[in-house]
Enzyme design. Sequence first.
Site, PDB file in Angstrom:
ATOM      1  N   SER A 118      29.993 123.806  38.933  1.00  0.00           N
ATOM      2  CA  SER A 118      31.315 124.381  38.746  1.00  0.00           C
ATOM      3  C   SER A 118      31.559 125.501  39.745  1.00  0.00           C
ATOM      4  CB  SER A 118      31.442 124.972  37.347  1.00  0.00           C
ATOM      5  OG  SER A 118      31.174 123.999  36.383  1.00  0.00           O
ATOM      6  N   HIS A 139      33.025 117.458  41.677  1.00  0.00           N
ATOM      7  CA  HIS A 139      33.198 118.273  40.468  1.00  0.00           C
ATOM      8  C   HIS A 139      34.137 117.571  39.496  1.00  0.00           C
ATOM      9  CE1 HIS A 139      34.772 122.221  38.554  1.00  0.00           C
ATOM     10  NE2 HIS A 139      33.735 121.768  37.907  1.00  0.00           N
ATOM     11  N   GLU A 151      37.321 117.247  41.799  1.00  0.00           N
ATOM     12  CA  GLU A 151      37.404 118.102  42.992  1.00  0.00           C
ATOM     13  C   GLU A 151      36.286 117.671  43.930  1.00  0.00           C
ATOM     14  OE1 GLU A 151      38.666 122.680  42.577  1.00  0.00           O
ATOM     15  OE2 GLU A 151      37.155 122.095  41.159  1.00  0.00           O
ATOM     16  N   ASN A 189      38.381 126.353  38.986  1.00  0.00           N
ATOM     17  CA  ASN A 189      37.739 127.481  38.292  1.00  0.00           C
ATOM     18  C   ASN A 189      38.124 128.831  38.869  1.00  0.00           C
ATOM     19  OD1 ASN A 189      36.385 126.209  36.183  1.00  0.00           O
ATOM     20  ND2 ASN A 189      34.870 125.422  37.618  1.00  0.00           N
TER      21      ASN A 189
HETATM   22  P1  NAD Z   1      24.858 120.965  29.277  1.00  0.00           P
HETATM   23  O1  NAD Z   1      24.161 122.187  28.820  1.00  0.00           O
HETATM   24  O2  NAD Z   1      25.657 120.163  28.297  1.00  0.00           O
HETATM   25  O3  NAD Z   1      23.818 119.953  29.956  1.00  0.00           O
HETATM   26  C1  NAD Z   1      22.847 120.348  30.893  1.00  0.00           C
HETATM   27  C2  NAD Z   1      21.712 119.350  30.838  1.00  0.00           C
HETATM   28  O4  NAD Z   1      20.782 119.659  31.877  1.00  0.00           O
HETATM   29  C3  NAD Z   1      20.939 119.346  29.511  1.00  0.00           C
HETATM   30  O5  NAD Z   1      20.909 118.035  28.983  1.00  0.00           O
HETATM   31  C4  NAD Z   1      19.540 119.811  29.923  1.00  0.00           C
HETATM   32  O6  NAD Z   1      18.510 119.217  29.144  1.00  0.00           O
HETATM   33  C5  NAD Z   1      19.503 119.364  31.358  1.00  0.00           C
HETATM   34  N1  NAD Z   1      18.483 120.042  32.161  1.00  0.00           N
HETATM   35  C6  NAD Z   1      18.139 121.351  32.162  1.00  0.00           C
HETATM   36  N2  NAD Z   1      17.146 121.564  33.033  1.00  0.00           N
HETATM   37  C7  NAD Z   1      16.856 120.370  33.607  1.00  0.00           C
HETATM   38  C8  NAD Z   1      15.918 119.937  34.570  1.00  0.00           C
HETATM   39  N3  NAD Z   1      15.066 120.795  35.129  1.00  0.00           N
HETATM   40  N4  NAD Z   1      15.912 118.624  34.913  1.00  0.00           N
HETATM   41  C9  NAD Z   1      16.772 117.756  34.334  1.00  0.00           C
HETATM   42  N5  NAD Z   1      17.659 118.106  33.409  1.00  0.00           N
HETATM   43  C10 NAD Z   1      17.702 119.397  33.045  1.00  0.00           C
HETATM   44  O7  NAD Z   1      25.778 121.429  30.508  1.00  0.00           O
HETATM   45  P2  NAD Z   1      27.096 120.711  31.088  1.00  0.00           P
HETATM   46  O8  NAD Z   1      28.290 121.330  30.457  1.00  0.00           O
HETATM   47  O9  NAD Z   1      26.914 119.246  31.066  1.00  0.00           O
HETATM   48  O10 NAD Z   1      27.062 121.241  32.599  1.00  0.00           O
HETATM   49  C11 NAD Z   1      26.278 120.612  33.583  1.00  0.00           C
HETATM   50  C12 NAD Z   1      26.825 120.957  34.954  1.00  0.00           C
HETATM   51  O11 NAD Z   1      28.194 120.516  35.037  1.00  0.00           O
HETATM   52  C13 NAD Z   1      26.844 122.440  35.298  1.00  0.00           C
HETATM   53  O12 NAD Z   1      26.579 122.598  36.661  1.00  0.00           O
HETATM   54  C14 NAD Z   1      28.275 122.857  34.978  1.00  0.00           C
HETATM   55  O13 NAD Z   1      28.681 123.969  35.718  1.00  0.00           O
HETATM   56  C15 NAD Z   1      29.026 121.611  35.425  1.00  0.00           C
HETATM   57  N6  NAD Z   1      30.346 121.427  34.828  1.00  0.00           N
HETATM   58  C16 NAD Z   1      30.566 121.699  33.510  1.00  0.00           C
HETATM   59  C17 NAD Z   1      31.832 121.492  32.967  1.00  0.00           C
HETATM   60  C18 NAD Z   1      32.103 121.740  31.507  1.00  0.00           C
HETATM   61  O14 NAD Z   1      33.290 121.761  31.109  1.00  0.00           O
HETATM   62  N7  NAD Z   1      31.087 121.893  30.671  1.00  0.00           N
HETATM   63  C19 NAD Z   1      32.875 121.010  33.767  1.00  0.00           C
HETATM   64  C20 NAD Z   1      32.612 120.712  35.120  1.00  0.00           C
HETATM   65  C21 NAD Z   1      31.336 120.934  35.637  1.00  0.00           C
END
Ligand code: NAD
Length: 281
Positions: A118, A139, A151, A189
């Site tokens: 993000s 993104h 994005e 963002n």
């Molecule tokens: P989340 O917490 O739901 O999921 C993260 C996952 O990563 C978990 O399943 C965790 O077990 C896994 N993880 C952690 N360490 C790891 C490792 N070493 N190897 C493999 N897997 C590992 O988070 P999310 O909301 O899915 O966000 C993930 C990414 O997407 C982030 O970079 C976030 O900024 C981005 N993002 C989030 C959103 C949102 O609305 N939540 C929107 C766009 C982008």
Amino acid sequence: MINTVAVLGAGQMGSGIAHVFALTGHSVLLYDVSESQLARALAVIQQNMERQAKKGDIPQSLIPESLARITTTREMISLAPADFCVEAVTEHEPLKLEIFAKLDSIAEPSAILASNTSSIPITKIASATGRPHQVVGMHFMNPVPVMKLVEVIRGHATSEETFQTVIGLAAKLGKEVAVSQDYPGFIVNRVLIPMINEAIFALYEGVASAEDIDRGMKLGTNQPMGPLTLADFIGLDTVLAIANVLYDGFKDPKYRPCPLLVKMVNAGYLGRKSGRGFYSY
Ligand code: NAD
């Protein structure tokens, strides 16, 4: 030609990304360190596909074959056959850099490595690899199967070929693209997080209740949900991480995260995913 896609991280975003790639005919290798997250992701993907079918968005017959295209794994080495990798692990810079360095040593030399970050600079993530011209930001918005936008972020070294491949892939997923240069927060963002942070400041300063802030913004600015509901939906840890990236990246106090947000994350109130944020779930 992109046939096999690796998705790293099976959380909210990773499961949604795996969902849309599987539905559009790609073989998906879904990787996470957590077995329970992988199991949960498969269940959520199936549930969401069923919902899409019920609404008439996809034919029911597409579901079994799409689910069968997804293979889960806890071993990163299993991602070696992928033509395209999308990383969606926790928003933590040292973790992303470590994952990209490792992925770079595993993936085919021709593979493109994308990040769903993000807010972390794509240029920095790319520098952890020996193929910065094949690293790009892709993104997705949450929830991925529903939201139209992707994005696409060009890192400092991203090649035109890599960029065009990602644009083509986004079209194949049925997404619209907004192209951003690699500056903190990209487009969405950069504008969204300061708005959410300001809503949290309004709550912190006692200007209004969470319900009133959300009602005001939802009905007053015609948004589908208020900023505090949206923050709970995104995850407060993710909101804080992005706010910190804007604050550190621009060195401008206008981006400072609200102390209430920091306190809630410290308390483990992460929003919907932890059952408690500005609201209870
Ligand atoms: P989340 O917490 O739901 O999921 C993260 C996952 O990563 C978990 O399943 C965790 O077990 C896994 N993880 C952690 N360490 C790891 C490792 N070493 N190897 C493999 N897997 C590992 O988070 P999310 O909301 O899915 O966000 C993930 C990414 O997407 C982030 O970079 C976030 O900024 C981005 N993002 C989030 C959103 C949102 O609305 N939540 C929107 C766009 C982008």
